[in-house]
Every structure is written in C-alpha cells, then in structure tokens.
Design an enzyme around this catalytic site. Sequence first.
Site, short mmCIF file in Angstrom:
data_model
loop_
_atom_site.label_atom_id
_atom_site.label_comp_id
_atom_site.label_asym_id
_atom_site.label_seq_id
_atom_site.Cartn_x
_atom_site.Cartn_y
_atom_site.Cartn_z
N HIS A 129 -7.78 7.04 0.46
CA HIS A 129 -8.68 5.89 0.69
C HIS A 129 -9.18 5.33 -0.65
CE1 HIS A 129 -9.93 7.99 4.70
NE2 HIS A 129 -9.02 7.05 4.98
N GLY A 184 -18.55 3.86 9.70
CA GLY A 184 -19.58 3.62 8.68
C GLY A 184 -20.19 2.23 8.78
N ASP A 199 -12.72 8.12 19.51
CA ASP A 199 -13.43 6.87 19.21
C ASP A 199 -14.94 7.07 19.35
OD1 ASP A 199 -14.60 4.21 19.48
OD2 ASP A 199 -12.52 3.52 19.59
N PHE A 200 -15.65 6.72 18.29
CA PHE A 200 -17.10 6.97 18.27
C PHE A 200 -17.86 6.15 19.31
CE2 PHE A 200 -18.23 9.80 14.71
CZ PHE A 200 -16.95 10.09 14.30
N ARG A 212 0.85 -1.18 0.00
CA ARG A 212 0.00 0.00 0.00
C ARG A 212 0.90 1.24 0.00
NH1 ARG A 212 -2.98 2.95 4.88
NH2 ARG A 212 -4.11 4.45 3.63
N ARG A 221 -8.54 14.79 13.01
CA ARG A 221 -8.24 15.82 11.99
C ARG A 221 -9.44 16.74 11.80
NH1 ARG A 221 -6.59 11.65 7.47
NH2 ARG A 221 -5.94 10.15 9.05
P1 AMP Z 1 -11.02 2.59 11.00
O1 AMP Z 1 -10.14 3.80 10.89
O2 AMP Z 1 -11.80 2.32 9.76
O3 AMP Z 1 -10.30 1.39 11.54
O4 AMP Z 1 -12.13 2.96 12.11
C1 AMP Z 1 -11.78 3.07 13.46
C2 AMP Z 1 -12.91 3.77 14.20
O5 AMP Z 1 -14.13 3.05 14.03
C3 AMP Z 1 -12.72 3.81 15.71
O6 AMP Z 1 -11.91 4.88 16.10
C4 AMP Z 1 -14.13 3.99 16.19
O7 AMP Z 1 -14.41 5.38 16.23
C5 AMP Z 1 -15.00 3.39 15.10
N1 AMP Z 1 -15.71 2.19 15.58
C6 AMP Z 1 -15.27 0.93 15.64
N2 AMP Z 1 -16.22 0.11 16.16
C7 AMP Z 1 -17.29 0.90 16.43
C8 AMP Z 1 -18.59 0.67 16.99
N3 AMP Z 1 -18.99 -0.55 17.35
N4 AMP Z 1 -19.43 1.72 17.12
C9 AMP Z 1 -19.04 2.96 16.75
N5 AMP Z 1 -17.82 3.24 16.21
C10 AMP Z 1 -16.97 2.23 16.06
#
Ligand code: AMP
Length: 397
Positions: free
Chosen positions: A180, A334, A284-285, A91, A241
């Site tokens: 992405h 998402g 973190d959501f 990547r 960000r």
């Molecule tokens: P990614 O960068 O695609 O790996 O996404 C990571 C982010 O996904 C984490 O920082 C969380 O904010 C979000 N995430 C992961 N699991 C959940 C969940 N069950 N509910 C809400 N947000 C989530």
Amino acid sequence: MNILVINCGSSSLKFQLIDSDTENWIAKGLCERIGIDGSVISYTPAGGEKEVKETPMPDHTEAIRLVLEALTNPSTGVVKDLKEIGAVGHRIVHGGEKFASSTIITDEVIEAIRECNDLAPLHNPANLIGIDACRKLMGDTPMVAVFDTAFHQTMPPKAYMYGLPYAYYEKYKVRRYGFHGTSHSYVSHRAAEKLGVDFDQQKIIVCHLGNGASVSAVLNGKCVDTSMGLTPLEGLIMGTRSGDLDPAILEFLANKENMTLSEVMNVLNKKSGVYGLSGDISSDFRDLEKAHNEGNKKATMTLEAFCYRVAKYIGAYVAAMNGVDVICFTAGVGENAPLVRSWVCEYLGYLGITLDDTANNKRGEDIVITTPESRTKVMVIPTNEELAIARETLALV
Ligand code: AMP
C-alpha cells in the site's frame, strides 16, 4: 497530458484515464472475469452514464483492447485517438529491494520485476501480463511502473529484518517489505500539505484500513516502519487475512485439521480476518456494524479486536518515532467508518487526542477530526492511488 493508469490482477483489470493538468479522472472502469466465462467490462466517462457489457475476454490483451476501444468509442469515448494518451502508469505490487522508486518500463525493468515474482506469486505475474498487453497494443507510448513496496524501502534494517537466520535474507531476501506504499505516500504528503506543515519535519502515522489493511510510520518524510511484511499477510486483522499470529499455529492447524501447508495458507489469506473471526458474518465492515448494532456478540468482539490491533500498532509507531504529530485514516474502512475511528481513538488518550464527533461523522473530504485543543491531530484523508500513480508517471515521462 492524459495518463492511463492500469491496475492489473489475475482475473481483473481496473483502469482510469486521468488528465494530469486538472488531476481529474476523465474515464474509469473495470474488467472482471478475464479468462473466465461471463467476462464483464464496466466503463464510466466523467459526467456520463456507467455502461456494463458482458463480452468474451479470453486474456488480458483482449481486456486492454476493449478498454482502449471504450476510451476511443466515437459516441461515449473520451479521446479521439490513442495518440491522445501520453503515458501509461502500471501498479506493480512487489518491487523487492530492486525498486525504491517508480521507473520507466524497459525490457530490463520487466526482467527485474519478473525476478520479484517469487515474492508475490499471485500479483506480479498478473501485473506483468498487463504491461505486456499494453506494450502490444500501444506501441511506443511511454510506460511507468509504480511499486506498492517502493515507499517503504527507506525502512532501516532493524525494522525490516525478521528474527530468522541471516542466511535466508542473503539467499532469498526474506525480510519485511510493506505494501500500500502508494497510498501511504499520497496520504502522508496530503496531510502535511493540508495542515500547511513541512512534510520533512513531521511524525505521521497512516492507517490504511480497507479490505487489506496496514499502518505505517513516516518520520521526517521517510517511511521507517510498516505493518505488512514479506507478503501482505502480516500486521492488522484484515477483511479475510489473519494478520500477525504465532507461526506455530500453521503446523498445529495442519495436524489438527489434516491440511497441507498451502491449505492452511489459504485459510489465513481467504477465510480469516474479520470474516473468519466473526464466524463468517462478512468481511465487509458495513455488515459487521449492522450485526453489532443488532446485538450480535461475535460482530462486536470482531470489531473490538480489529480496533485494538490498530491501536496497538499506533502505539508501537509512537514508540518507534518517539512521538506523533498526526494520525491519518484512509481507505474503505478508514474513510467511511466513524465507529472504527472512534473506537481506535479511545485508546489514544495518552496522546492528548480528543475527537470532534461532528467532524468524525463527515465523509469524503480531507478533514481534521480532532478538536482544536487536541494535542495530536487525527485526520481522514481519502486515498487516491490512481492519482498518485498518474503523478509518478508524469514526473518520469
Ligand atoms: P477498500 O479495500 O479500501 O476498497 O475498502 C473496502 C472495504 O471498505 C469494504 O469491504 C468495507 O468493509 C469498507 N467500507 C466501505 N464503505 C463502508 C462504510 N460506509 N462503512 C463501513 N465500512 C465501509
């Protein structure tokens, strides 16, 4: 063929070995704290236990050596010999205007990637170190570079040019690139495949909402716009960000807070987004949703601001494509946050969208989350960037 997919960061390295016949991963893992005390490798063979081992990794060559050792380990490894690895897919974050598609790695390609280092100073040098380490240890095994920017190279100038003096584009290639791309490509193709429609005749909007987040507009099989720009800082409000803001804020904050430009940039990259906006609750959501459910007003406002920005980008891309057939949600947020999807879709009544609440609460599968009557379809498609990289690699070798 077994294809090793490498995603090399400045102090970390993610890997997956994928069987291109079944498209399943047969081993995966992560090296962390490369070049820092306390380096750790985690390794999971398919169907086996995850192993975590602390071991010195002074550089990326040592990290790759440990990965190859784990893959060929007589008891927990998944191949007997490195010859069973047919190719490596790397990547690469920034391919500039030079790379509109993946390419076999040669000395010339490495030089051309190096020329893009200015555009992604944190990422491209690390990606190159990963290539170099693999070349040292894996001899003649063919290697392919898969670029985050390539899918967006079909954008027209009206979408990628900034309102800046043209000379900066000519001299330094200052323009919007988007990131992405592997995910946007994988998800938009997968949506068309899943719906049984022709990818080349669809208007698709992909919302890649993870720690980094971006939206793209895919018209008749080609990306025509995306929310990230010269760097991955533009566009949506992200984990840490800022996304879009008035550029005058940089000087204003530098003066008020007595910061240098690079200190302000550090704030925009690492201390802003939902993390900063929520008053440092979390990037973190899951934490933000918990705080929102407990009545924390800043958490609620942050989630609202995040969803509002996503909905505005969707609206912009409906305008750019004069319509939309399907909207896809992918990546950590998402895929896993029904609340975010439903709040975004609340703005989209003008597209005739009605969510199916039961489907919206499911996880981990490619699924349509709108009712059959909904005029525009909304889908959740789990992204799989590693598989997309393995497919590109296979196609080229
Ligand atoms: P990614 O960068 O695609 O790996 O996404 C990571 C982010 O996904 C984490 O920082 C969380 O904010 C979000 N995430 C992961 N699991 C959940 C969940 N069950 N509910 C809400 N947000 C989530």
